[in-house]
Enzyme design. Structure first.
Site, mmCIF file in Angstrom:
data_model
loop_
_atom_site.group_PDB
_atom_site.id
_atom_site.type_symbol
_atom_site.label_atom_id
_atom_site.label_comp_id
_atom_site.label_asym_id
_atom_site.label_seq_id
_atom_site.Cartn_x
_atom_site.Cartn_y
_atom_site.Cartn_z
ATOM 1 N N HIS A 99 50.278 33.059 -16.641
ATOM 2 C CA HIS A 99 51.644 32.816 -17.121
ATOM 3 C C HIS A 99 51.956 33.651 -18.365
ATOM 4 O O HIS A 99 51.594 33.263 -19.477
ATOM 5 C CB HIS A 99 51.834 31.330 -17.430
ATOM 6 C CG HIS A 99 51.875 30.489 -16.211
ATOM 7 N ND1 HIS A 99 53.027 30.281 -15.498
ATOM 8 C CD2 HIS A 99 50.892 29.829 -15.547
ATOM 9 C CE1 HIS A 99 52.763 29.511 -14.456
ATOM 10 N NE2 HIS A 99 51.473 29.231 -14.459
ATOM 11 N N GLU B 74 54.822 33.949 -19.713
ATOM 12 C CA GLU B 74 55.977 33.369 -20.402
ATOM 13 C C GLU B 74 55.616 32.320 -21.446
ATOM 14 O O GLU B 74 56.494 31.867 -22.185
ATOM 15 C CB GLU B 74 56.949 32.774 -19.372
ATOM 16 C CG GLU B 74 56.463 31.533 -18.652
ATOM 17 C CD GLU B 74 55.597 31.791 -17.426
ATOM 18 O OE1 GLU B 74 55.471 30.849 -16.621
ATOM 19 O OE2 GLU B 74 55.050 32.898 -17.263
ATOM 20 N N CYS C 88 52.233 33.141 -10.743
ATOM 21 C CA CYS C 88 51.529 31.952 -10.263
ATOM 22 C C CYS C 88 51.879 31.685 -8.793
ATOM 23 O O CYS C 88 51.443 32.436 -7.923
ATOM 24 C CB CYS C 88 51.795 30.764 -11.173
ATOM 25 S SG CYS C 88 50.580 29.436 -10.969
#
Length: 186
Positions: free
Chosen positions: A164, A166, A77
């Site tokens: 993202h 994660e 990001c």
């Protein structure tokens, strides 16, 4: 000892990056983005992950890390956007802010996307994006809302991803980290 340093850029998901790496049993440490470059070097990391964050203005020493470290780097990001800026690309406000599940089209399964293509469901959470790719980079993935969802340096193990990996909304996101870990070990 093998270690990947995660640079905390004040984003809401930075701790999830660290938690995901711990779950994958990848040695890592979360450090502030204001950590001096010489301290980063003294820790002798095998790789660096630049986490997300709210703004380019709060990115601490990240551009210096990108420009001076000769280790694999993965920007997520804001980290992705910082890599683009450090190499002469352009970052600007996205045409439409994105906080949603999107489908990624993987153009090149090399390295960080190994075994994940040709499509991947990911979580997007951003208002800015890379508008002009740096000259030394290739686009690895795109989507209907962002042309440069992922990029890679031509000659160095430097990668940026806008989405993202994660968060649990990104299916198979952990495999992006496993693939980056493999890059760091090679």
């Amino acid at each position: 000892m093998f270690m990947i340093l995660i640079i905390n850029n004040h984003g809401q998901y930075n701790h999830r990056i660290h938690r995901t790496l711990r779950y994958l049993q990848i040695p890592s440490e979360l450090v502030p983005n204001t950590t001096p470059l010489d301290e980063i070097i003294s820790r002798d990391p095998e790789g660096l992950i630049l986490g997300g964050g709210p703004s380019l203005e709060r990115s601490g020493n990240c551009v210096e890390y990108i420009q001076k470290l000769e280790i694999p780097i993965l920007g997520i990001c804001l980290g992705h956007q910082l890599i683009a800026k450090a190499y002469g690309g352009e970052v600007a406000t996205a045409e439409a802010e994105s906080y949603a599940q999107i489908e990624l089209e993987i153009l090149d399964e090399d390295d960080i996307f190994r075994g994940l293509g040709p499509r991947m469901s990911v979580w997007a959470s951003h208002k800015d994006e890379v508008k002009k790719l740096p000259d030394e980079f290739d686009v690895l993935a795109t989507s209907s809302i962002c042309e440069v969802e992922a990029m890679k340096h031509h000659d160095k193990p430097v990668y940026g991803i806008q989405f993202h990996p994660e968060v649990h909304h990104t299916r198979e996101g952990h495999r992006v980290f496993e693939n980056f870990y493999d890059v760091c070990r090679s």
